[in-house]
Write an enzyme that holds these catalytic residues in place. Structure first.
Site, PDB file in Angstrom:
ATOM      1  N   GLY A 105      12.254   9.863  -3.377  1.00 32.69           N
ATOM      2  CA  GLY A 105      10.907   9.573  -4.268  1.00 32.69           C
ATOM      3  C   GLY A 105      10.525  10.540  -5.171  1.00 32.69           C
ATOM      4  N   GLU A 114       8.078   3.296  -2.881  1.00 34.26           N
ATOM      5  CA  GLU A 114       7.532   2.892  -1.495  1.00 34.26           C
ATOM      6  C   GLU A 114       8.652   3.992  -0.621  1.00 34.26           C
ATOM      7  OE1 GLU A 114       7.539   1.898   1.912  1.00 34.26           O
ATOM      8  OE2 GLU A 114       8.818   0.253   1.452  1.00 34.26           O
ATOM      9  N   GLY A 168      12.517   4.461  -0.043  1.00 34.64           N
ATOM     10  CA  GLY A 168      13.284   5.409   0.930  1.00 34.64           C
ATOM     11  C   GLY A 168      12.643   6.555   1.316  1.00 34.64           C
ATOM     12  N   SER A 169      13.250   7.849   1.296  1.00 31.07           N
ATOM     13  CA  SER A 169      12.624   8.784   1.752  1.00 31.07           C
ATOM     14  C   SER A 169      11.455   9.637   0.576  1.00 31.07           C
ATOM     15  CB  SER A 169      13.653  10.053   2.087  1.00 31.07           C
ATOM     16  OG  SER A 169      14.255  10.528   1.192  1.00 31.07           O
ATOM     17  N   CYS A 222       9.983   1.976   7.838  1.00 33.83           N
ATOM     18  CA  CYS A 222       9.107   2.881   7.243  1.00 33.83           C
ATOM     19  C   CYS A 222       7.429   2.849   8.034  1.00 33.83           C
ATOM     20  CB  CYS A 222       9.093   2.780   5.719  1.00 33.83           C
ATOM     21  SG  CYS A 222       8.623   1.250   5.338  1.00 33.83           S
TER      22      CYS A 222
HETATM   23  C1  UN1 Z   1      10.646  -0.595   5.382  1.00 35.01           C
HETATM   24  O1  UN1 Z   1      10.702  -0.236   6.676  1.00 35.01           O
HETATM   25  O2  UN1 Z   1      11.127  -0.289   4.306  1.00 35.01           O
HETATM   26  O3  UN1 Z   1       6.458  -4.411   7.614  1.00 35.01           O
HETATM   27  C2  UN1 Z   1       9.932  -2.023   5.125  1.00 35.01           C
HETATM   28  C3  UN1 Z   1       7.350  -4.069   7.946  1.00 35.01           C
HETATM   29  C4  UN1 Z   1       8.459  -4.835   7.341  1.00 35.01           C
HETATM   30  C5  UN1 Z   1       8.982  -4.021   5.980  1.00 35.01           C
HETATM   31  C6  UN1 Z   1       9.279  -2.569   6.337  1.00 35.01           C
HETATM   32  N1  UN1 Z   1       7.852  -6.033   6.921  1.00 35.01           N
HETATM   33  O4  UN1 Z   1       7.622  -3.457   8.793  1.00 35.01           O
END
Ligand code: UN1
Length: 500
Positions: free
Chosen positions: A239, A256, A234-235, A290
């Site tokens: 975290g 992450e 998440g953000s 992300c």
């Molecule tokens: C995420 O945005 O938390 O690499 C994961 C990617 C995807 C996973 C993103 N397989 O864009």
């Protein structure tokens, strides 16, 4: 019944579920309509769940790992048989286009396959002992109950990355999904429960549990002394809180978090590849990955030919109901996401940026649909150094590769990065020690859309954790070093003498 509620009702019934009711409203970003609700689990509920998880762990850790893998194999099969329905539910829950909803379920299937193979390969080491008649070895043991906190944008795949590995590693899991996307979590949990029931007594009750709630529920889970590992996606703000709370009681955390990902477009780049890679990077999933592209660093010699193509791609992108396969982008998750997008664009404008797009457009019902924004920045400042979870790409010129790499590395986060170049020296420099400082550094590929086989995560404010492939499984196990003396003497290491 509104159209999205109708779809949700139909899909949930396939998983043996009804639309949940409760105080926290659930709405579909597809049309912004209310679907149902859920109640947040309180402290006593979390304590009970943690207790059950610990009991399940005590039984599961002694089941041979390949047998644990068999449960995950069967779960992967169940996902295969329900891919269409679950993919649609992902779309209804978080608003991503159907092909991405299906892709997300495929990502779950892939990690299950990976974990099944892994269940026969949780290798340890033997290490040369300095003492005669001694053998030294390293064994990986199950760790304990794992808390999995996931975000709205990958409402089920990220749980699967964690759960599939944690389960073959001999752990129990407790999942706290985003309060914005509880529906897919309920369906996946129901599917897992059925598979676990059919598996027989080797799969203990409460091996995988679901807890719905808000930040208070999440905090209770993180603070519970029975949870051995907290895996949170998440953000960065979330975290920071989770990481510190876990560290306070010496629990492990696997974080992450946010990214502020850049792509470099070099003069030698294949411009067609770069166009597609960058377009998917910042507009795909409505900029809500992300790994989404947020900063586009284009060599001065190609900026004026390349950036207009990006602007025109954004202007042409088919945006609308994500259930319609003609649309390549769906809505933002909610109005707050659009407010953050508007604020970032206002900040950029105040800094002298030129903005193309970024306005709200019509879509089904109350859904928050936006035209992606391409922003020509005078320098890398202000919102360009923040992660805004929306389809905005900030563009900047560069002259030398070193300068572009320095710009890439100037972000507080270090998740994903990429370069488009046909110059071997540039490509190698980008992925070398003095190149990109990110957990992911791609060549002639965009920043998003990683496969499950690699370790996934990043440095600095991204949190440092690695999930999914490679040897990420080690985070879910504890390492034990054993020295066994099979001689008739007791020599001490380092030549220390102690003779009674
Ligand atoms: C995420 O945005 O938390 O690499 C994961 C990617 C995807 C996973 C993103 N397989 O864009």
């Amino acid at each position: 019944m509104n159209p999205s509620k109708n779809d949700v009702d139909r899909v949930l019934s396939i998983f043996g579920l009804n639309i949940p009711e409760g105080r926290n409203l659930i709405s579909s970003p597809v049309d912004g309509m209310d679907i149902g609700g859920f109640n947040s689990a309180g402290l006593p509920d979390v304590a009970d769940i943690a207790q059950r998880s610990q009991s399940a762990f005590a039984q599961w850790r002694i089941i041979p790992a390949p047998r644990r893998g068999e449960l995950v194999r069967r779960f992967g099969e169940a996902l295969r048989s329900r891919k269409t329905e679950l993919g649609l539910l992902v779309t209804l829950d978080c608003g991503k286009p159907l092909s991405e909803g299906l892709g997300e379920v495929q990502e779950m299937i892939d990690i299950c396959d990976f974990a099944v193979g892994l269940s026969r390969q949780l290798h340890g080491l033997t290490i040369a002992s300095e003492r005669p008649g001694h053998r030294m070895s390293e064994t990986w043991h199950p760790l304990g109950p794992v808390a999995i906190i996931t975000a709205f944008n990958f409402p089920v795949a990220v749980w699967a990355w964690n759960a599939a590995l944690a389960l073959v590693c001999g752990n129990s899991v407790v999942w706290k999904p985003s309060e914005k996307t509880p529906l897919t979590a309920l369906a996946v949990q129901a599917l897992f429960d059925r598979v676990a029931r059919d598996f027989g007594p080797d799969a203990p009750r409460d091996l995988a549990q679901l807890v719905l709630g808000d930040a208070t529920t999440g905090a209770a889970l993180v603070d519970d002394p029975r949870m051995a590992l907290i895996s949170a996606t998440g953000s960065t703000a979330m975290g920071r809180t989770v990481g510190q709370a876990a560290a306070k009681r010496f629990a492990r955390s696997l974080l992450e978090l946010g990214g502020n990902n850049a792509t470099i477009v070099a003069p030698s780049a294949d411009m067609e590849l770069a166009l597609t890679g960058c377009a998917f990077g910042f507009m795909g999933t409505t900029g809500q990955r992300c790994t989404s592209l947020r900063r586009l660093l284009v060599h001065r010699s190609v900026f004026d030919s390349f950036v207009p193509r990006i602007i025109s791609a954004a202007a042409r992108l088919p945006i609308g109901d994500p259930r319609d396969p003609a649309n390549l982008a769906g809505p933002l998750i909610d109005g707050a996401a659009y407010a953050a997008m508007r604020d970032a664009l206002a900040d950029a404008r105040a800094l002298g940026a030129t903005i193309h797009g970024g306005e709200r457009i019509a879509g089904p019902g109350q859904g928050v649909y936006v035209r992606p924004a391409v922003v020509e920045m005078p320098a890398q400042t202000g919102p360009m150094l923040r992660e805004t979870f929306a389809p905005i790409v900030y563009c900047l010129r560069y002259d030398e590769l070193d300068e572009a790499i320095a710009l890439n590395n100037a972000a507080a986060q270090g998740l994903s990065s990429s370069i488009f170049t046909n110059d071997l020296r540039e490509a190698e420099a980008f992925v070398a020690a003095a190149g990109s400082d990110c957990g992911i550094a791609n060549v002639n590929i965009g920043t998003s859309g990683a496969e499950i086989g690699g370790a996934f995560g990043g440095e600095k404010e991204t949190g440092g954790g690695r999930e999914s492939g490679s040897d990420s499984w080690r985070a879910y196990m504890r390492r034990q070093t054993s020295t066994v003396n099979y001689s008739r003497a007791l020599p001490l290491a380092q030549g220390v003498r102690f003779e009674l």
